[in-house]
Motif scaffolding. Structure first.
Motif, PDB file in Angstrom:
ATOM      1  N   GLY A 307       0.832  -1.172   0.078  1.00  0.00           N
ATOM      2  CA  GLY A 307      -0.044   0.109   0.036  1.00  0.00           C
ATOM      3  C   GLY A 307       0.959   1.330   0.081  1.00  0.00           C
ATOM      4  O   GLY A 307       1.883   1.348  -0.461  1.00  0.00           O
ATOM      5  N   PRO A 308       0.441   2.241   0.557  1.00  0.00           N
ATOM      6  CA  PRO A 308       0.907   3.678   0.796  1.00  0.00           C
ATOM      7  C   PRO A 308       2.131   3.618   1.871  1.00  0.00           C
ATOM      8  O   PRO A 308       2.940   4.410   1.687  1.00  0.00           O
ATOM      9  CB  PRO A 308      -0.053   4.783   0.896  1.00  0.00           C
ATOM     10  CG  PRO A 308      -1.041   3.933   1.645  1.00  0.00           C
ATOM     11  CD  PRO A 308      -0.962   2.365   1.107  1.00  0.00           C
ATOM     12  N   GLY A 309       2.108   2.727   2.343  1.00  0.00           N
ATOM     13  CA  GLY A 309       2.930   2.684   3.635  1.00  0.00           C
ATOM     14  C   GLY A 309       4.414   1.894   3.440  1.00  0.00           C
ATOM     15  O   GLY A 309       4.627   1.085   2.421  1.00  0.00           O
ATOM     16  N   VAL A 310       5.621   2.242   4.207  1.00  0.00           N
ATOM     17  CA  VAL A 310       7.006   1.621   4.130  1.00  0.00           C
ATOM     18  C   VAL A 310       7.124   1.214   5.567  1.00  0.00           C
ATOM     19  O   VAL A 310       6.669   2.024   6.633  1.00  0.00           O
ATOM     20  CB  VAL A 310       8.063   2.290   3.635  1.00  0.00           C
ATOM     21  CG1 VAL A 310       7.717   2.424   2.174  1.00  0.00           C
ATOM     22  CG2 VAL A 310       8.192   3.625   4.110  1.00  0.00           C
ATOM     23  N   MET A 311       7.802   0.242   6.080  1.00  0.00           N
ATOM     24  CA  MET A 311       8.246   0.052   7.349  1.00  0.00           C
ATOM     25  C   MET A 311       9.763   0.229   7.391  1.00  0.00           C
ATOM     26  O   MET A 311      10.552  -0.316   6.654  1.00  0.00           O
ATOM     27  CB  MET A 311       8.176  -1.328   7.613  1.00  0.00           C
ATOM     28  CG  MET A 311       8.334  -1.709   9.088  1.00  0.00           C
ATOM     29  SD  MET A 311       6.886  -1.277  10.002  1.00  0.00           S
ATOM     30  CE  MET A 311       5.427  -2.102   9.390  1.00  0.00           C
ATOM     31  N   VAL A 312      10.202   1.229   8.281  1.00  0.00           N
ATOM     32  CA  VAL A 312      11.447   1.543   8.508  1.00  0.00           C
ATOM     33  C   VAL A 312      11.976   1.033   9.668  1.00  0.00           C
ATOM     34  O   VAL A 312      11.255   0.852  10.774  1.00  0.00           O
ATOM     35  CB  VAL A 312      11.436   3.328   8.613  1.00  0.00           C
ATOM     36  CG1 VAL A 312      12.886   3.630   8.890  1.00  0.00           C
ATOM     37  CG2 VAL A 312      11.012   3.852   7.422  1.00  0.00           C
ATOM     38  N   HIS A 313      13.334   0.256   9.564  1.00  0.00           N
ATOM     39  CA  HIS A 313      13.560  -0.457  10.691  1.00  0.00           C
ATOM     40  C   HIS A 313      14.912   0.533  11.237  1.00  0.00           C
ATOM     41  O   HIS A 313      15.790   1.041  10.399  1.00  0.00           O
ATOM     42  CB  HIS A 313      14.306  -1.767  10.315  1.00  0.00           C
ATOM     43  CG  HIS A 313      13.152  -2.663  10.051  1.00  0.00           C
ATOM     44  ND1 HIS A 313      13.038  -3.878  10.568  1.00  0.00           N
ATOM     45  CD2 HIS A 313      12.464  -2.477   8.937  1.00  0.00           C
ATOM     46  CE1 HIS A 313      12.201  -4.583   9.827  1.00  0.00           C
ATOM     47  NE2 HIS A 313      11.508  -3.847   8.833  1.00  0.00           N
ATOM     48  N   ILE A 314      14.832   1.016  12.636  1.00  0.00           N
ATOM     49  CA  ILE A 314      15.905   1.908  13.034  1.00  0.00           C
ATOM     50  C   ILE A 314      16.571   1.051  14.145  1.00  0.00           C
ATOM     51  O   ILE A 314      16.001   0.488  15.146  1.00  0.00           O
ATOM     52  CB  ILE A 314      15.215   2.953  13.471  1.00  0.00           C
ATOM     53  CG1 ILE A 314      14.501   3.786  12.407  1.00  0.00           C
ATOM     54  CG2 ILE A 314      16.293   4.077  14.120  1.00  0.00           C
ATOM     55  CD1 ILE A 314      13.174   4.241  13.017  1.00  0.00           C
TER      56      ILE A 314
END
Lengths: 366, 222
Positions: A307-314
């Motif tokens: 979808g429009p989202g991304v997952m950022v791993h920090i």
């Protein structure tokens, strides 16, 4: 005393699952209703028979369809806590516990009730106990069986939120006394993440992902089965002090964290569940912000979704937090791997039942 | 007052209850838990005596128990006496005729136990028999008790089937219900009235006893 489970069945629901649970380990079987998790638990207890399968504890087979072994439930040393507890209504709390003992002993039964924090209620009938108290009796009864495998079937779903918080920390404390494999069936990802060492994510009777809670949480395949809004990271923290303003000051991996009213004495080690969709990212450390928590770290991965989202791993000092932001935002901010970012978290976005004490491994009986 | 007839009726009821107690528990439990092909048929057969006219039922039993019938012959060779027109024959007929009263309430009692509670008993290491004794019977007891009292009261009052299978032999098959009928036929209204009143008193007492017991059990269970 590891528990080995391999179950295959075509009807009434398709099931093809294999997993192993180590002694003292708590494995969560998670999935939506109809994913087969309860059926799987029932097959371990011998309450449901798969077409083919092998279930063994410490090498001793409880079920081995190939060898024609299928021990009846009462000959399997299994402790089970049912969703609605299934206490014997005509027996008092202590009689319920004694009913599961090989040699019924009132004193020993009372000690088991003490272990689950039920003092002085031994002679109450289940109907005279609250939901949380009934759950504790059910746990005590399951333990009184001296089980080689402890099975928990949605054991927190029938109590209110406040009681659930308390029961979570009790189960975490209790784990020091549990040397057997423990299997928890739940649809609640918070519960699984707070309590379990490892997770098996089920979908339509198949394993989507198996691994440590952190690994499972970082896997997009698993997330699809669980629902993207359930994605969260666990951050360790230690209670520093309880402020007069109702906020508890914690020491996190990269500095202080302020969360609303956490139970526990200063020095208590906690795990805080931070929901990915609650995290805001900033390139520069912001000032003049109402949010109380700013956690700095380095981007290790940016995983696009469908979808429009991304997952950022920090990465924050060796731990990981997850931020679910829009693709549009990543482009605007030109975020890439290796960038330093500041994760912003409102104190109020962490629910009280998303914080739990760090489980201590079995064997350390205090 | 025909004390012999009253005593005979009480004996018949006691024997019927004694024989039907295990049947009530085991069949009631079996029908409550098991699903199998033909379960509906079995349940219907158990209920049959409830809807058949006692005389019809009695007639078939008379034929089935009589001389030259397999059952009658077997009985004759085993015990050296005939089954019809004997107390033993009455007991057998009474047991069969009371099946619906003995099984149905017990079945309802067992059905009321949540499946999870039975599963919990197994998970506590109880085998089927221990589970029955320690968990299921204490919970299903009101149903079983109701079954037994209904059977007892119903046996005391049964008329048609007793007359068909037993005849009216004093001290052997002449029960109180038949004695009352005899008195009325002999214009002894006073005798009939006394015996009827005694039967009413006994019936009221047994019904009151069940209600009291099941209320007590109900309190114990909940």
């Amino acid at each position: 005393m590891a528990l080995n489970v391999m179950v295959r069945s075509a009807a009434p629901i398709p099931l093809d699952v294999a997993f192993e649970v180590q002694p003292g380990e708590l494995l969560a079987l998670v999935g939506h209703s109809g994913s087969g998790k309860t059926t799987l638990l029932r097959s371990i207890a011998g309450l449901w028979r798969p077409q083919t399968g092998r279930i063994a504890v410490n090498g001793a087979a409880w079920l081995d369809t190939a060898a024609g072994i299928d021990l009846p439930t009462h000959r399997r040393r299994v402790g089970i806590v049912f969703q609605n507890y299934a206490l014997f209504p005509h027996m008092s709390a202590v009689q319920n516990v004694m009913a599961a003992m090989d040699a019924p002993d009132r004193r020993a039964a009372e000690q088991t009730l003490d272990l689950v924090n039920l003092h002085g209620l031994a002679d109450r009938k289940p109907a005279q106990l609250s939901g949380g108290q009934q759950q504790r009796v059910a746990v005590a009864r399951a333990l009184a069986r001296k089980p080689h495998a402890l099975l928990l079937d949605e054991p927190f779903s029938a109590v209110d939120r406040a009681t659930r918080e308390k029961l979570y920390s009790e189960i975490i404390d209790l784990r020091r006394h549990l040397a057997m494999p423990v299997v928890l069936v739940t649809h609640d990802m918070n519960e699984a993440q707070l309590l379990a060492d490892r997770m098996v994510v089920l979908e339509n009777g198949r394993v989507v992902r198996e691994g440590t809670t952190a690994d499972v949480m970082a896997d997009p395949e698993a997330l699809r089965a669980m629902g993207i809004r359930e994605v969260a990271a666990m951050l360790p923290a230690v209670i520093v002090e309880h402020g007069d303003d109702g906020l508890t000051r914690l020491n996190g991996p990269t500095g202080p964290l302020f969360l609303p009213e956490i139970d526990g004495a200063p020095g208590t080690r906690l795990r805080v569940r931070i929901m990915a969709h609650e995290v805001i990212l900033a390139r520069a450390r912001p000032e003049g912000l109402s949010a109380q928590n700013i956690i700095s770290g380095t981007i290790t991965r940016i995983m696009p979704g469908t979808g429009p989202g991304v997952m950022v791993h920090i990465d924050v000092a060796g731990h990981e937090i997850l931020a679910r932001i829009t693709r549009r935002a990543t482009e605007q901010m030109a975020l890439t791997r290796g960038d330093t970012v500041h994760a912003i978290l409102k104190s109020m976005s962490v629910a009280r039942d998303h914080v739990a004490r760090t489980p201590e491994p079995a064997g350390k009986v205090s | 007052m025909d004390w012999t007839a009253l005593s005979l009726s009480m004996q018949l009821a006691a024997w019927t209850v004694a024989i039907l107690l295990p049947v009530s528990v085991l069949m009631g439990r079996f029908l409550a838990y098991r699903q199998f092909r033909g379960k509906g048929l079995v349940e219907a057969l158990v209920m049959l005596p409830l809807v058949l006219p006692p005389t019809v039922f009695g007639f078939y039993l008379l034929v089935a128990f009589g001389r030259n019938s397999p059952v009658g012959d077997l009985w004759q060779s085993l015990f050296g006496s005939q089954l019809v027109f004997s107390f033993e024959g009455l007991v057998v007929a009474s047991v069969i005729f009371n099946l619906p009263f003995a099984i149905q309430p017990a079945q309802r009692g067992f059905e009321a136990i949540p499946a999870e509670v039975r599963e919990a008993a197994a998970c506590c290491g109880m085998n089927s028999l221990t589970s029955l004794w320690k968990v299921e019977l204490p919970l299903a007891w009101p149903g079983v008790m109701t079954a037994l009292v209904l059977t007892f009261a119903h046996t005391l009052g049964e008329f048609g089937i007793v007359l068909m299978v037993g005849g009216s032999i004093p001290g052997e098959t002449k029960t109180i219900a038949i004695a009352i009928y005899d008195r009325v036929q002999g214009f002894d209204d006073r005798g009939a009235a006394i015996m009827s009143a005694v039967l009413v008193a006994i019936s009221l007492f047994t019904i009151a006893l069940t209600y009291w017991l099941s209320a007590r059990m109900g309190r114990r269970v909940s």
